[in-house]
Design a protein around this motif. Sequence first.
Motif, PDB file in Angstrom:
ATOM      1  N   ILE A   1      51.424   9.926 -24.810  1.00 20.00           N
ATOM      2  CA  ILE A   1      52.119   9.522 -26.029  1.00 20.00           C
ATOM      3  C   ILE A   1      52.631  10.735 -26.801  1.00 20.00           C
ATOM      4  N   ALA A   2      53.460  10.435 -27.798  1.00 17.49           N
ATOM      5  CA  ALA A   2      53.868  11.405 -28.814  1.00 17.49           C
ATOM      6  C   ALA A   2      53.694  10.722 -30.160  1.00 17.49           C
ATOM      7  N   VAL A   3      53.240  11.461 -31.156  1.00 19.34           N
ATOM      8  CA  VAL A   3      52.989  10.877 -32.471  1.00 19.34           C
ATOM      9  C   VAL A   3      53.624  11.725 -33.571  1.00 19.34           C
TER      10      VAL A   3
ATOM     11  N   GLU B   1      56.641  14.506 -33.598  1.00 17.24           N
ATOM     12  CA  GLU B   1      56.978  14.649 -32.176  1.00 17.24           C
ATOM     13  C   GLU B   1      57.494  13.347 -31.572  1.00 17.24           C
ATOM     14  N   ALA B   2      57.324  12.250 -32.277  1.00 14.26           N
ATOM     15  CA  ALA B   2      57.706  10.935 -31.748  1.00 14.26           C
ATOM     16  C   ALA B   2      59.158  10.627 -32.099  1.00 14.26           C
TER      17      ALA B   2
ATOM     18  N   GLU C   1      38.576  10.552 -36.804  1.00 11.68           N
ATOM     19  CA  GLU C   1      38.754  10.906 -38.217  1.00 11.68           C
ATOM     20  C   GLU C   1      40.116  11.528 -38.507  1.00 11.68           C
ATOM     21  N   LYS C   2      40.778  12.078 -37.492  1.00 15.06           N
ATOM     22  CA  LYS C   2      42.115  12.646 -37.678  1.00 15.06           C
ATOM     23  C   LYS C   2      43.136  11.571 -38.064  1.00 15.06           C
ATOM     24  N   THR C   3      42.807  10.327 -37.739  1.00 14.31           N
ATOM     25  CA  THR C   3      43.744   9.236 -38.022  1.00 14.31           C
ATOM     26  C   THR C   3      43.418   8.515 -39.325  1.00 14.31           C
TER      27      THR C   3
ATOM     28  N   ASN D   1      44.537  13.984 -32.055  1.00 11.66           N
ATOM     29  CA  ASN D   1      43.843  15.116 -32.667  1.00 11.66           C
ATOM     30  C   ASN D   1      44.805  16.138 -33.263  1.00 11.66           C
ATOM     31  N   SER D   2      46.094  16.012 -32.952  1.00 10.17           N
ATOM     32  CA  SER D   2      47.093  16.926 -33.507  1.00 10.17           C
ATOM     33  C   SER D   2      47.607  16.469 -34.863  1.00 10.17           C
TER      34      SER D   2
END
Length: 214
Positions: free
Chosen positions: A164-166, A169-170, A191-193, A212-213
């Motif tokens: 995926i890309a989020v 980057e999406a 937790e990153k989300t 995680n990015s």
Amino acid sequence: MKVVVIGANGQIGQHVVKELQKNDNHSVKAMVRKEEQAETLKMNRIQSVIADLEGSVDDLAKAITGAEAVIFIAGSGGHTGPDKTLLIDLDGAVKTMEAAKQVGVNRYIMVSAYDADKRQNWNEAMRPYYVAKHYADRMLETSGLNYTIVRPGGLVNEPSTEKIAVGAEAKPSTITREDVAHTIIATLENEKTYHRAFNLVNGTQSIEVALNSL
């Protein structure tokens, strides 16, 4: 984590329910609208509850009591008019937020639409749908719940790629419904989300690395 999936009979919802059923870290209860849908789930040994998004907040609260997280994937569908979009995609969503707060379910994951937060990018033919998603997202962001808003691109029924890309980057593109389901489940305890909203398409990173990015 005990998870209630609202919109469990939809195409993404069915993927989410099946994946959660196989997941050792979570249990799932599928919220559906019709008795026959509940019977089908029962045959597959999946717990279900019948509730209507046009019903009362109290009834919805009963349906999600005992859960630790809500995943909202419900929609009025492409064959209904703007009135049902308003009642299901907006008011129905907000009522489930109110119900979650009422019974102490703090984790809430919303499936929205790509660029729902950017009016200038909305597809004119689907404007009522984007309006509903836009304001449901905004209500969730101010609800006090621990939210994640997932905004997938064009949905396709191709096999999962697990890539995926989020976020930034999406770029405008498509994503498989199965990969949306995998991503939703991956956000539950990441937790990153938490308190984040992001676009989602198929890309080149693993789901874990991409999330995680954020």
